[in-house]
Design an enzyme around this catalytic site. Structure first.
Site, PDB file in Angstrom:
ATOM      1  N   ARG A  50      19.818  20.852  38.028  1.00 42.92           N
ATOM      2  CA  ARG A  50      18.394  20.541  38.185  1.00 42.92           C
ATOM      3  C   ARG A  50      17.738  20.160  36.858  1.00 42.92           C
ATOM      4  O   ARG A  50      16.738  19.447  36.814  1.00 42.92           O
ATOM      5  CB  ARG A  50      17.683  21.748  38.816  1.00 42.92           C
ATOM      6  N   HIS A  76      11.222  15.322  29.328  1.00 44.56           N
ATOM      7  CA  HIS A  76      10.206  16.372  29.400  1.00 44.56           C
ATOM      8  C   HIS A  76      10.161  17.276  28.167  1.00 44.56           C
ATOM      9  O   HIS A  76       9.107  17.835  27.875  1.00 44.56           O
ATOM     10  CB  HIS A  76      10.404  17.222  30.658  1.00 44.56           C
ATOM     11  N   GLU A  94       7.496   9.481  36.615  1.00 46.85           N
ATOM     12  CA  GLU A  94       8.499  10.341  37.274  1.00 46.85           C
ATOM     13  C   GLU A  94       9.397   9.504  38.192  1.00 46.85           C
ATOM     14  O   GLU A  94      10.574   9.820  38.374  1.00 46.85           O
ATOM     15  CB  GLU A  94       7.822  11.466  38.067  1.00 46.85           C
ATOM     16  N   LYS A 127       9.252  24.588  43.380  1.00 48.63           N
ATOM     17  CA  LYS A 127       8.714  25.290  42.212  1.00 48.63           C
ATOM     18  C   LYS A 127       7.236  25.588  42.455  1.00 48.63           C
ATOM     19  O   LYS A 127       6.467  24.697  42.815  1.00 48.63           O
ATOM     20  CB  LYS A 127       8.877  24.446  40.940  1.00 48.63           C
ATOM     21  N   ARG A 149       4.839  38.993  51.194  1.00 46.66           N
ATOM     22  CA  ARG A 149       6.181  38.652  50.669  1.00 46.66           C
ATOM     23  C   ARG A 149       6.717  37.337  51.235  1.00 46.66           C
ATOM     24  O   ARG A 149       7.923  37.116  51.273  1.00 46.66           O
ATOM     25  CB  ARG A 149       7.185  39.775  50.932  1.00 46.66           C
ATOM     26  N   GLU A 157      18.215  26.019  39.264  1.00 49.44           N
ATOM     27  CA  GLU A 157      18.444  25.502  37.901  1.00 49.44           C
ATOM     28  C   GLU A 157      19.369  26.424  37.110  1.00 49.44           C
ATOM     29  O   GLU A 157      19.105  26.769  35.965  1.00 49.44           O
ATOM     30  CB  GLU A 157      17.094  25.348  37.180  1.00 49.44           C
ATOM     31  N   ASN A 216      14.412  17.146  34.000  1.00 45.24           N
ATOM     32  CA  ASN A 216      13.592  17.278  32.791  1.00 45.24           C
ATOM     33  C   ASN A 216      13.829  16.141  31.808  1.00 45.24           C
ATOM     34  O   ASN A 216      13.452  16.252  30.639  1.00 45.24           O
ATOM     35  CB  ASN A 216      13.880  18.618  32.101  1.00 45.24           C
ATOM     36  N   HIS A 255       0.327  13.927  32.367  1.00 50.33           N
ATOM     37  CA  HIS A 255       1.722  14.368  32.303  1.00 50.33           C
ATOM     38  C   HIS A 255       2.685  13.173  32.218  1.00 50.33           C
ATOM     39  O   HIS A 255       3.576  13.134  31.372  1.00 50.33           O
ATOM     40  CB  HIS A 255       2.029  15.239  33.524  1.00 50.33           C
ATOM     41  N   HIS A 257       6.639  17.576  26.893  1.00 48.59           N
ATOM     42  CA  HIS A 257       5.858  18.822  26.858  1.00 48.59           C
ATOM     43  C   HIS A 257       5.325  19.088  25.456  1.00 48.59           C
ATOM     44  O   HIS A 257       4.207  19.599  25.288  1.00 48.59           O
ATOM     45  CB  HIS A 257       6.720  20.011  27.314  1.00 48.59           C
ATOM     46  N   LYS A 274      15.188  13.513  43.918  1.00 51.93           N
ATOM     47  CA  LYS A 274      14.795  14.910  43.690  1.00 51.93           C
ATOM     48  C   LYS A 274      15.467  15.813  44.725  1.00 51.93           C
ATOM     49  O   LYS A 274      15.967  16.891  44.395  1.00 51.93           O
ATOM     50  CB  LYS A 274      13.275  15.047  43.722  1.00 51.93           C
TER      51      LYS A 274
HETATM   52  N1  GLY Z   1       9.763  19.126  37.840  1.00 53.54           N
HETATM   53  C1  GLY Z   1      11.106  19.459  37.584  1.00 53.54           C
HETATM   54  C2  GLY Z   1      11.731  20.270  38.660  1.00 53.54           C
HETATM   55  O1  GLY Z   1      11.178  20.387  39.720  1.00 53.54           O
HETATM   56  O2  GLY Z   1      12.780  20.834  38.448  1.00 53.54           O
END
Ligand code: GLY
Length: 362
Positions: A238, A245, A178, A136, A114, A230, A242, A261, A249, A220
């Site tokens: 957050r 994106h 990015e 993430k 955990r 988010e 994007n 990407h 995507h 970031k």
């Molecule tokens: N790659 C977008 C984020 O980390 O929210």
């Protein structure tokens, strides 16, 4: 050396400089075992890192390259390796690799017992400025990419810029998309530095490379610190990360994930710049600025896949769209992101037409 603090579930540092792998030792207090998760291409580096760790025992866990690492089978393989090593809650996972490695290793760390500590050593520009920072983590499943995952922050991120010279030039330039995104959504100084020498900026040895990378990470860190999960849903959430994106995507899916990407995000940023202009929200000169910077570093700014229908379907299934309405992060000016909710399909088609013509407004 630049140190950036990220305020997430806990506060951690991202350090940026050359030749800094020795800093890993600072994170070993109370740790008795270390598992280094890495792709084959990083075996030698992982071996050297393991040899230098003091006062701990270590194992290496070799995983497949790139997206092939992000599967349930590889996840199980990592869990088995940790089980065999008797990995406890006090122990530490170190990831050494690109974004797929940090995504997988972060998820292994989030799920084993955990949650055990993880330290990321990103080796690509994309991983340094995006994947390794912000917590993430996740894997791909039959249901789709990145649908299974967790927000799970590392104890530290060590960005050793020496790795960047071993990336292919195309991969490095793709990562610049990015960085440029961070310039447009928040830190215009990144754009000014790039504009001072677009040809030089294509190389990781460029004199301003450390500064634009650190500035992108700072952007970031600030955005994530404000809205880790988010959930804000506003133009300071957050979601602004994007930028470019949603269309990007859709392009990745359209091209069967054969595009880099950053290349897809580059045409995605051109698309939303045109969209914002057509919606009367952005000046033409900022659209031109998108084109000149992206094209200037060698990123694609033109895209035409024929009919728009499939791209529209792809955008609708992108998990970033909320509910059943399409939603785009757009700019109103540099550093001023906004949300464009459910734009008219005619507007989307018009922006796509401009993208297909590579229109610059210059
Ligand atoms: N790659 C977008 C984020 O980390 O929210």
């Amino acid at each position: 050396m630049t140190t950036i603090s990220v305020h997430a579930e806990h506060t951690y540092s991202v350090v940026v400089d050359r030749n800094i792998l020795g800093l890993i030792d600072e994170h070993l207090s109370g740790v008795s075992k270390v598992a280094v998760i890495h792709p084959k291409s990083m075996s030698e580096v992982a071996g050297k890192v393991r040899a230098k760790l003091s006062g701990v025992t270590s194992i290496g866990i070799e995983i497949p390259d790139a997206e092939n690492a992000k599967t349930t089978q590889v996840l199980e393989f990592c869990w088995s390796a940790l089980g065999e090593a008797g990995f406890t809650r006090n122990d530490l996972i170190i990831s050494i690799g690109g974004g797929a490695t940090t995504d997988l290793a972060g998820f292994v760390a989030a799920t084993w017992l955990r949650g055990v500590k993880v330290l990321h050593v990103p080796t690509t520009l994309l991983a340094m400025v995006d994947a390794a920072v912000g917590g993430k983590t996740g894997i791909n499943t039959a249901a789709g990419k990145n649908l299974v995952g967790a927000i799970y922050s590392p104890i530290a991120v060590i960005c050793d810029l020496d790795f960047l010279s071993s990336q292919s030039s195309q991969d490095y330039i793709s990562g610049l998309a990015e960085v440029i995104k961070c310039g447009f959504i928040r830190d215009g100084r990144i754009l000014e530095l790039l504009e001072s020498d677009l040809a030089g900026a294509k190389s990781p040895t460029w004199e301003h490379a450390p500064e634009i990378i650190a500035r992108a990470i700072q952007v970031k860190a600030e955005v994530v610190g404000n809205d880790l999960r988010e959930t804000l849903g506003t133009s300071s959430g957050r979601e602004i990360l994007n930028y470019g994106h949603t269309f990007g995507h859709a392009v990745e899916r359209q091209e069967n994930f054969t595009w880099r990407h950053g290349d897809a995000v580059s045409v995605g940023m051109m698309f939303v710049a045109q969209l914002a202009y057509l919606a009367g929200r952005l000046d033409a000169e900022v659209v031109t600025r998108h084109h000149d910077i992206l094209a200037g570093v060698g990123l694609p700014t033109k895209y035409d896949a024929g009919s728009f229908d499939q791209l529209l379907t792809n955008m609708a299934i992108d998990k970033k769209s909320r509910g059943d309405q399409l939603r785009f992060i757009i700019l109103e000016s540099v550093g001023q992101p906004a949300i464009l909710q459910a734009p008219d399909t005619a507007l989307l088609i018009a922006a796509y037409a401009k993208l297909g013509q590579g229109e610059t407004h210059a």
